[in-house]
Scaffold this motif. Structure first.
Motif, mmCIF file in Angstrom:
data_model
loop_
_atom_site.group_PDB
_atom_site.id
_atom_site.type_symbol
_atom_site.label_atom_id
_atom_site.label_comp_id
_atom_site.label_asym_id
_atom_site.label_seq_id
_atom_site.Cartn_x
_atom_site.Cartn_y
_atom_site.Cartn_z
ATOM 1 N N VAL A 129 21.565 -1.423 10.752
ATOM 2 C CA VAL A 129 22.033 -2.788 11.014
ATOM 3 C C VAL A 129 21.100 -3.783 11.615
ATOM 4 O O VAL A 129 20.360 -3.166 12.606
ATOM 5 C CB VAL A 129 23.154 -2.727 12.050
ATOM 6 N N GLN A 130 20.811 -4.624 10.663
ATOM 7 C CA GLN A 130 19.622 -5.682 11.185
ATOM 8 C C GLN A 130 20.073 -7.368 11.744
ATOM 9 O O GLN A 130 21.024 -7.685 10.991
ATOM 10 C CB GLN A 130 18.610 -5.827 10.009
ATOM 11 N N LEU A 131 19.808 -7.382 12.733
ATOM 12 C CA LEU A 131 20.221 -8.765 13.648
ATOM 13 C C LEU A 131 19.020 -9.624 13.658
ATOM 14 O O LEU A 131 18.134 -9.116 14.251
ATOM 15 C CB LEU A 131 21.176 -8.420 14.990
ATOM 16 N N SER A 132 19.042 -10.841 13.419
ATOM 17 C CA SER A 132 17.836 -11.516 13.457
ATOM 18 C C SER A 132 18.305 -12.744 14.512
ATOM 19 O O SER A 132 19.453 -13.272 14.601
ATOM 20 C CB SER A 132 17.676 -12.411 12.174
ATOM 21 N N TRP A 133 17.434 -13.099 15.678
ATOM 22 C CA TRP A 133 17.614 -14.081 16.492
ATOM 23 C C TRP A 133 16.647 -14.950 16.200
ATOM 24 O O TRP A 133 15.463 -14.879 16.723
ATOM 25 C CB TRP A 133 17.403 -13.276 17.787
ATOM 26 N N LYS A 134 17.001 -16.203 15.782
ATOM 27 C CA LYS A 134 16.093 -17.485 15.620
ATOM 28 C C LYS A 134 16.133 -18.243 16.891
ATOM 29 O O LYS A 134 17.007 -18.597 17.670
ATOM 30 C CB LYS A 134 16.993 -18.142 14.615
ATOM 31 N N LYS A 169 5.551 -17.578 10.463
ATOM 32 C CA LYS A 169 6.542 -18.228 9.783
ATOM 33 C C LYS A 169 7.829 -17.901 10.231
ATOM 34 O O LYS A 169 8.838 -18.739 10.287
ATOM 35 C CB LYS A 169 6.625 -18.125 8.259
ATOM 36 N N TRP A 170 7.948 -16.666 10.773
ATOM 37 C CA TRP A 170 9.450 -16.114 11.355
ATOM 38 C C TRP A 170 9.360 -15.343 12.589
ATOM 39 O O TRP A 170 10.504 -14.997 13.188
ATOM 40 C CB TRP A 170 10.303 -15.813 10.165
#
Length: 185
Positions: A129-134, A169-170
């Motif tokens: 499970v991958q969660l990205s936090w911008k 970039k991210w």
């Protein structure tokens, strides 16, 4: 009569406080970084550390600091919490199928990564499970709560990895503190 009303109010408050404390499905000693013990494994020690410099609550938080991406080997700078040894106080994330909310407190320096990820690593039958936090629009210089919902189709019993990409970039260089990670249903 006044004694009975006071006692009833005290009992209701005790149940309310107890229910709130039990809502977090993670080991609070580990995920508040107050007493993570061997549950916290820092893969990139030059970039991640437990620190008492800043803490949302308690005395410690997890700090990410990277001044120069050219010194980092690999595509991510990571810290991992939990193991699959199922030992007491190990920080293992154990969740049944369902919808959950993950939240954490973050503090960003003037220079901060553009985002980071929290992953529940695949282990045995546990899915990845991958969660990205911008973080681009996140306020800097103060503690801010980040929240996100996620759904599991299968039960998990695994560790959590926190990663910052070396790609500017991210991910990128900068300073980030993380504290009080919670998962609720």
């Amino acid at each position: 009569m006044k004694f009975i009303k006071t006692t009833i109010v005290a009992v209701i408050m005790a149940f309310s406080l107890n229910a709130t404390a039990q809502d977090n499905l993670l080991n609070s000693d580990v995920y508040t970084f107050e007493n993570p013990g061997k549950a916290l494994w820092i893969q990139h020690k030059a970039n991640w550390e437990l620190t008492s410099e800043k803490a949302f609550e308690g005395k410690q938080s997890l700090k990410f600091n990277c001044d120069d991406l050219s010194t980092v080997k690999g595509s991510n700078m990571a810290a991992q919490i939990g193991n699959t040894g199922n030992k007491p106080n190990d920080g293992t994330v154990k969740l049944d199928p369902g919808t959950y909310t993950i939240s954490m407190m973050v503090w960003l320096g003037e220079n901060a990564p553009l985002s980071f990820g929290t992953n529940l690593a695949a282990s045995g039958s546990s899915p990845f499970v991958q969660l990205s936090w911008k973080l681009k629009k996140t306020v800097k210089g103060e503690w801010v709560e980040l929240t996100q919902k996620f759904t599991l189709e299968k039960a998990v019993s695994t560790k959590m990895a926190i990663q910052v990409s070396t790609n500017p970039k991210w991910g990128g260089a900068g300073v980030l503190y993380i504290d009080d990670i919670k998962i609720t249903q």
